[in-house]
Each structure stands twice: as C-alpha cells, then as structure tokens.
Scaffold this motif. Structure first.
Motif, PDB file in Angstrom:
ATOM      1  N   PRO A 171      -2.798 -28.596  42.816  1.00 33.39           N
ATOM      2  CA  PRO A 171      -3.368 -28.772  44.156  1.00 33.39           C
ATOM      3  C   PRO A 171      -2.319 -29.106  45.207  1.00 33.39           C
ATOM      4  CG  PRO A 171      -3.794 -30.700  42.801  1.00 33.39           C
ATOM      5  CD  PRO A 171      -3.210 -29.664  41.888  1.00 33.39           C
ATOM      6  N   THR A 172      -2.676 -28.838  46.463  1.00 28.19           N
ATOM      7  CA  THR A 172      -1.779 -29.119  47.586  1.00 28.19           C
ATOM      8  C   THR A 172      -1.969 -30.556  48.048  1.00 28.19           C
ATOM      9  OG1 THR A 172      -3.449 -28.216  49.087  1.00 28.19           O
ATOM     10  CG2 THR A 172      -1.696 -26.723  48.365  1.00 28.19           C
ATOM     11  N   ASN A 173      -1.622 -31.495  47.187  1.00 27.35           N
ATOM     12  CA  ASN A 173      -1.744 -32.928  47.478  1.00 27.35           C
ATOM     13  C   ASN A 173      -0.657 -33.662  46.693  1.00 27.35           C
ATOM     14  OD1 ASN A 173      -2.641 -33.170  44.790  1.00 27.35           O
ATOM     15  ND2 ASN A 173      -4.796 -33.058  45.363  1.00 27.35           N
ATOM     16  N   PRO A 174      -0.574 -35.002  46.820  1.00 31.40           N
ATOM     17  CA  PRO A 174       0.481 -35.737  46.101  1.00 31.40           C
ATOM     18  C   PRO A 174       0.492 -35.486  44.598  1.00 31.40           C
ATOM     19  CG  PRO A 174      -0.476 -37.135  47.777  1.00 31.40           C
ATOM     20  CD  PRO A 174      -1.306 -35.886  47.757  1.00 31.40           C
ATOM     21  N   ARG A 175      -0.666 -35.277  44.000  1.00 30.94           N
ATOM     22  CA  ARG A 175      -0.705 -34.989  42.566  1.00 30.94           C
ATOM     23  C   ARG A 175       0.001 -33.660  42.271  1.00 30.94           C
ATOM     24  NH1 ARG A 175      -4.673 -32.748  39.110  1.00 30.94           N
ATOM     25  NH2 ARG A 175      -6.143 -32.530  40.837  1.00 30.94           N
ATOM     26  N   GLY A 176      -0.201 -32.678  43.174  1.00 32.37           N
ATOM     27  CA  GLY A 176       0.470 -31.403  43.003  1.00 32.37           C
ATOM     28  C   GLY A 176       1.974 -31.517  43.181  1.00 32.37           C
ATOM     29  N   VAL A 177       2.407 -32.327  44.153  1.00 36.29           N
ATOM     30  CA  VAL A 177       3.838 -32.537  44.370  1.00 36.29           C
ATOM     31  C   VAL A 177       4.463 -33.174  43.131  1.00 36.29           C
ATOM     32  CG1 VAL A 177       5.571 -33.746  45.742  1.00 36.29           C
ATOM     33  CG2 VAL A 177       3.601 -32.687  46.881  1.00 36.29           C
ATOM     34  N   ALA A 178       3.755 -34.142  42.549  1.00 36.29           N
ATOM     35  CA  ALA A 178       4.251 -34.795  41.335  1.00 36.29           C
ATOM     36  C   ALA A 178       4.413 -33.779  40.202  1.00 36.29           C
ATOM     37  CB  ALA A 178       3.297 -35.912  40.918  1.00 36.29           C
ATOM     38  N   ALA A 179       3.473 -32.830  40.115  1.00 37.58           N
ATOM     39  CA  ALA A 179       3.555 -31.796  39.082  1.00 37.58           C
ATOM     40  C   ALA A 179       4.764 -30.885  39.314  1.00 37.58           C
ATOM     41  CB  ALA A 179       2.270 -30.977  39.057  1.00 37.58           C
TER      42      ALA A 179
END
Length: 321
Positions: A171-179
């Motif tokens: 996803p385009t959110n902090p969780r996605g950035v972490a991934a």
C-alpha cells in the motif's frame, strides 16, 4: 445506489474489453489505438487541453504546429497503453515475453545486485509501464506500491495481472514504505512512480522542464536508509513490433541527502527517459497542479494555476495548422 450501479457497469465494460483484447498482438492493438483516438476526440477535451498546456510549457522552442502534432501522437500512445492493459495483465505469458524484443541497460541492474545493492527503479508514465512491471517481476524479486483503482470492481483484475509473475504489491502508506525498505535491504528491486504529484507534506518543489513541480520525497528517504542503486526504467513502444526496455542510470543528484536536490535529480532522470520519445509520455497528467504560491498561502495563488478553467478553454479554442 445509482452511482454504485454506474460504476459496476463501467467496470464490467472495461473488464470485458481487457478480456477481448488480451490475446491481440501489439501490432493489432496499435492499429486499434489509431482508430480509437480519432473516434474519441470529442470526449477527450480535458485530456487534449492538459496535454497541450503541458507541451506549451515544456517545449516552448518548437512551433505551435509541432506541439499540436506531438499532442496528437501523445494521446494516441496513451490510448494504446489503455488498450494494451488486457494484453499485459491477461495475455499468455510467453506471448507477452516475446513482445519484449529489446532490453537496453540490464547491466545496471545486474551490477547492482552483484555488489549487494538493492535497486530502486523509477518508472515514469512512459510507453507501457505494465510491460516494464511484467519483465521486472519475471527477472527479479520485485516490490511496488499500489493504490486501488477508483472502480473497485477492477481491483482484483489489476492485482492479479500485476502479481502474476511474482511481484509483491504494497500500500501507499507507511506500512508500504517499510516493505520497500525491507526489500531493498534484501538486495531486491522496488519500483516507484517518480512523476505523480504527492499530497501536501510528502514532497518538495523542484524544477521539471524549468517549471517548479511538487515532487515526492520518498526516493531520498529510501536512498538515505539503504545502499540502493537508482535507475530509470521504461518500456518504449515499437509500433507494430512490440517493446524495447530501457534502463538508464539516474541523475547523480538523486543520491543527495538534501530533498530538493534529490527531487531535482528525480525530475532530471524522468526528462532523460522522456527524451527517448516524447510522444510516449503521458502528458495528459496534471503535473503542475500544486504551486509554490499555494504552499506559502499567497492569497492570489489561484492566478498561478496552470490548469484553470480559463486556460483550459483558451487552449481548446486554439487552432493549429
């Protein structure tokens, strides 16, 4: 309820079109795009206006007639991309793979992995970026950000198409950035869109063809926390033949810790890719919507809007030879 039914009807029609065209050849799809763009001219008013406004900004040194021809060709390529989605997502994998007839710059990717580096692929809206995703996910562990479409019923089709070769969508959110960060630390490849205008607070103003464009600061954040190599990747359409992939070394400024400098490098990298064939860039996207005047709360910031109704109508009213 009526709006929901309309969206379902639209999604059903789009999905049916993709299924129908999935097994068509790139040559056939290109011929269809030339016909479709001519038939759809009356309903492409917004796209025509935005394309022409953008081209007036970025190519002021060519004639109005040349910009008009470029706008026409750009809309034809954008139409081709839409018609090719079924082919990229649902066509037989061996047929899609065979349509990629040239690959330039692969050594940049292989060299990065040989040196234990992750790879950040800047994938601008040029040519057919879904073909690029197909190839990358076929050859490397690949992760990309994904935002569900407005027509929710198309979400499973798009996801299945993009993930069918093993790509991981986040996803385009902090969780996605972490991934993305985890993937880069595993020396894998990740893809990000460098030419979409981010939400306020997620970007910085940097020049794009000489005009300030609000540019995402995701890349400098990823680079500063990893040892990743940055390349620009595009799938250039070879009308009637297939696609040529191009991987280009990113502008060195992308590695700067200064966000504005890094964003300037991102935009310069996108410009270098566009130079391969300017008609294949998606010029109908409103790249300059946000303005520095709006950011600093200038009470007259509306005067600086490039895509105002007045400018759009004025552009549509122009006659080019």
């Amino acid at each position: 309820m009526r709006h929901s039914l309309l969206q379902q009807f639209q999604a059903t029609g789009v999905a049916a079109l993709w299924r129908t065209l999935a097994n068509a050849s790139p040559a056939t799809l290109w011929r269809l795009s030339r016909i479709a763009v001519s038939l759809c001219q009356p309903v492409l008013r917004r796209e025509r206006a935005v394309t022409q406004i953008n081209l007036d900004v970025v190519y002021p040194d060519i004639t109005a007639s040349e910009r008009s021809c470029l706008a026409r060709d750009s809309l034809m390529h954008s139409t081709a991309t839409m018609l090719e989605l079924g082919f990229a997502w649902q066509g037989k994998t061996e047929k899609v793979a065979a349509s990629i007839v040239e690959v330039h710059g692969r050594e940049l990717l292989d060299d990065a992995r040989a040196h234990g580096q992750g790879i950040i692929v800047l994938a601008p809206h040029f040519g057919n970026w879904e073909i690029l995703n197909f190839w990358l996910s076929s050859h490397f562990p690949f992760t990309a950000m994904y935002e569900p479409p407005k027509l929710a019923a198309l979400d499973p089709i798009i996801r299945a198409g993009r993930e069918r070769n093993g790509a991981k969508l986040v996803p385009t959110n902090p969780r996605g950035v972490a991934a993305l960060l985890k993937a880069l630390k595993r020396c894998e490849a990740v893809g990000i869109l460098p030419d979409q205008e981010p939400a306020w607070g997620s970007g910085a103003f940097a020049p794009f063809y000489g005009r300030l464009a609000y540019t995402a600061t995701l890349l400098p954040k990823l680079v500063s926390r990893t040892n990743a190599r940055v390349v620009t990747g595009v799938a250039r359409r070879l009308p009637g033949k297939g696609y040529a992939l191009h991987f280009l070394a990113a502008d060195e400024r992308v590695y700067s810790e200064v966000e504005v400098t890094s964003c300037t490098g991102v935009n310069a990298s996108v410009e270098a890719a566009i130079a391969l064939d300017p008609a294949q860039y998606q010029w109908e996207y409103k790249r300059y919507t946000k303005t520095p005047q709006e950011e600093r709360n200038d009470p007259d910031f509306h005067r600086y809007r490039l895509y105002s109704s007045r400018n759009m109508q004025k552009t549509l009213g122009k006659k080019y030879r």
